[in-house]
Design a protein around this motif. Sequence first.
Motif, short mmCIF file in Angstrom:
data_model
loop_
_atom_site.label_atom_id
_atom_site.label_comp_id
_atom_site.label_asym_id
_atom_site.label_seq_id
_atom_site.Cartn_x
_atom_site.Cartn_y
_atom_site.Cartn_z
N ARG A 160 12.59 27.98 9.11
CA ARG A 160 11.61 28.86 8.49
C ARG A 160 11.52 28.62 6.98
O ARG A 160 10.43 28.63 6.40
N ARG A 161 12.66 28.35 6.35
CA ARG A 161 12.68 28.06 4.91
C ARG A 161 11.87 26.79 4.62
O ARG A 161 11.09 26.74 3.67
N ASN A 162 12.07 25.76 5.44
CA ASN A 162 11.31 24.53 5.27
C ASN A 162 9.83 24.75 5.55
O ASN A 162 8.96 24.21 4.85
N GLY A 163 9.53 25.54 6.58
CA GLY A 163 8.13 25.83 6.89
C GLY A 163 7.44 26.59 5.77
O GLY A 163 6.27 26.31 5.43
N ARG A 164 8.13 27.53 5.17
CA ARG A 164 7.55 28.31 4.08
C ARG A 164 7.27 27.42 2.87
O ARG A 164 6.28 27.62 2.15
N VAL B 112 6.50 16.08 11.57
CA VAL B 112 7.03 17.12 12.47
C VAL B 112 7.46 16.49 13.79
O VAL B 112 8.56 16.72 14.31
N HIS B 113 6.56 15.67 14.35
CA HIS B 113 6.81 15.05 15.65
C HIS B 113 8.02 14.11 15.58
O HIS B 113 8.85 14.09 16.51
N LEU B 114 8.14 13.36 14.50
CA LEU B 114 9.27 12.46 14.33
C LEU B 114 10.59 13.25 14.32
O LEU B 114 11.57 12.85 14.96
N GLY B 115 10.61 14.35 13.58
CA GLY B 115 11.82 15.17 13.53
C GLY B 115 12.20 15.71 14.89
O GLY B 115 13.38 15.67 15.29
N VAL B 116 11.22 16.22 15.65
CA VAL B 116 11.48 16.76 16.98
C VAL B 116 12.02 15.68 17.91
O VAL B 116 13.02 15.87 18.61
N MET B 117 11.38 14.52 17.94
CA MET B 117 11.77 13.46 18.87
C MET B 117 13.13 12.87 18.53
O MET B 117 13.93 12.55 19.41
N LEU B 118 13.42 12.71 17.24
CA LEU B 118 14.73 12.17 16.85
C LEU B 118 15.84 13.14 17.23
O LEU B 118 16.88 12.73 17.75
N ARG C 265 8.87 15.29 -0.70
CA ARG C 265 9.46 16.61 -0.45
C ARG C 265 8.70 17.36 0.63
O ARG C 265 9.29 18.15 1.38
N THR C 266 7.38 17.13 0.73
CA THR C 266 6.61 17.75 1.81
C THR C 266 6.98 17.13 3.14
O THR C 266 7.21 17.85 4.13
N ALA C 267 7.06 15.81 3.19
CA ALA C 267 7.46 15.12 4.41
C ALA C 267 8.86 15.56 4.83
O ALA C 267 9.14 15.78 6.01
N ASP C 268 9.77 15.70 3.85
CA ASP C 268 11.14 16.11 4.13
C ASP C 268 11.16 17.50 4.77
O ASP C 268 11.88 17.72 5.77
N SER C 269 10.40 18.44 4.25
CA SER C 269 10.37 19.79 4.81
C SER C 269 9.81 19.80 6.22
O SER C 269 10.33 20.49 7.11
N LEU C 270 8.75 19.05 6.46
CA LEU C 270 8.16 19.00 7.80
C LEU C 270 9.11 18.36 8.80
O LEU C 270 9.26 18.82 9.93
N PHE C 271 9.74 17.27 8.39
CA PHE C 271 10.69 16.55 9.25
C PHE C 271 11.84 17.46 9.65
O PHE C 271 12.18 17.57 10.84
N TRP C 272 12.44 18.13 8.68
CA TRP C 272 13.60 18.96 8.99
C TRP C 272 13.22 20.26 9.66
O TRP C 272 14.01 20.83 10.44
N MET C 273 12.05 20.77 9.40
CA MET C 273 11.57 21.92 10.15
C MET C 273 11.52 21.59 11.64
O MET C 273 12.01 22.34 12.49
N GLY C 274 10.92 20.43 11.97
CA GLY C 274 10.86 20.00 13.36
C GLY C 274 12.23 19.81 13.96
O GLY C 274 12.49 20.23 15.10
N ARG C 275 13.14 19.21 13.22
CA ARG C 275 14.48 18.96 13.74
C ARG C 275 15.23 20.26 14.01
O ARG C 275 15.88 20.42 15.04
N TYR C 276 15.15 21.20 13.06
CA TYR C 276 15.93 22.43 13.23
C TYR C 276 15.37 23.34 14.31
O TYR C 276 16.14 24.02 15.01
N VAL C 277 14.07 23.39 14.48
CA VAL C 277 13.51 24.16 15.61
C VAL C 277 13.99 23.56 16.92
O VAL C 277 14.43 24.27 17.83
N GLU C 278 13.90 22.25 17.05
CA GLU C 278 14.35 21.57 18.26
C GLU C 278 15.85 21.78 18.47
O GLU C 278 16.30 22.00 19.61
N ARG C 279 16.62 21.73 17.41
CA ARG C 279 18.07 21.91 17.52
C ARG C 279 18.41 23.30 18.04
O ARG C 279 19.32 23.46 18.87
#
Length: 312
Positions: free
Chosen positions: A93-97, A162-168, A4-18
């Motif tokens: 922000r929700r995922n980051g929190r 985080v990096h994986l989410g951003v790059m994907l 669940r921590t990995a999931d939040s970091l991954f999607w935080m990165g994706r949504y900021v990039e999006r």
Amino acid sequence: MLSRTADSLFWMGRYVERAGNIARGMQVALRMAGVSGTLGSMHDEWRNLLVSAGAEHGFRAAGKAVSPDAVVAWLALDPDNHSSIANCIEVARRNGRAVRTALTVDMWEALNDTWREMRVRAASASGEDMLPGFLDWVRARTLLFNGAAADTMMRNEGWLWVHLGVMLERADNTARLLDAKHHALAGPGSEGAVAYAEWQALLRSVSALRAFQWMYHQRLEPRLVAEMLILREELPRSLVACHARVQSALERIAESTGGRRGEPQKIAAEISDGLTVGIEMVMAQGLHDWLTARIDRNIELGNAIQRMYLSG
């Protein structure tokens, strides 16, 4: 690391990039709208924008008709569009929190301050006079968050997610941007002043116009524009550069989980192998078909990552 921590970091990165990518695409549409002529021409920038954002299906399902105001409102602020800029910032922000202790102070402040200012700007962001400044602000805030992550986050498993989410997300966006403009890069629509303006706008959307001039030292050509955005590893937003980082992150995640590898690593390797072809082969296969296949594979990779690592 807990899934669940990995999931939040991954999607935080994706949504900021999006959020940043949607802003970039909207800036291109605004530039091209005056060049392309009336809405409904073959150079329909507003429909292309929905396609490149992956938002056309939801827009149509909501019963909306394509117009500049409707598309801008849908992509910038509409609460019913889960990929609107406002929703991307909210979800990031929700995922980051949820994983606040895994973030550095600079990352959290960049994310939280963006969310707070977004709430202030939302009332007027899509106004004709305010929109260009709003889009510049979104891009700047995305760069600030990514810079904070790059400069202050320990290179541990949290950083990898985080990096994986951003790059994907970035790889998906570059492929969609190119696909939305394939008529200006291949086929009968790739000639003339409008097409040339579209090449320029496409490169500007990924901050690559000056890089093109530095790399090729010649006038824009559709084949070279496609080559740069697909196959040139020097460009941070090219498909080959993004997928190299995706593959590297997945390999390091495998090492951090006891060497366990699976479908994500397999798909990532296959995607990277498919990017070793020359641009002539890509164009011969048909740019639209080739890019559509890359977009589909990117979706498969995201689903495989979710199943293997983030669904526990």
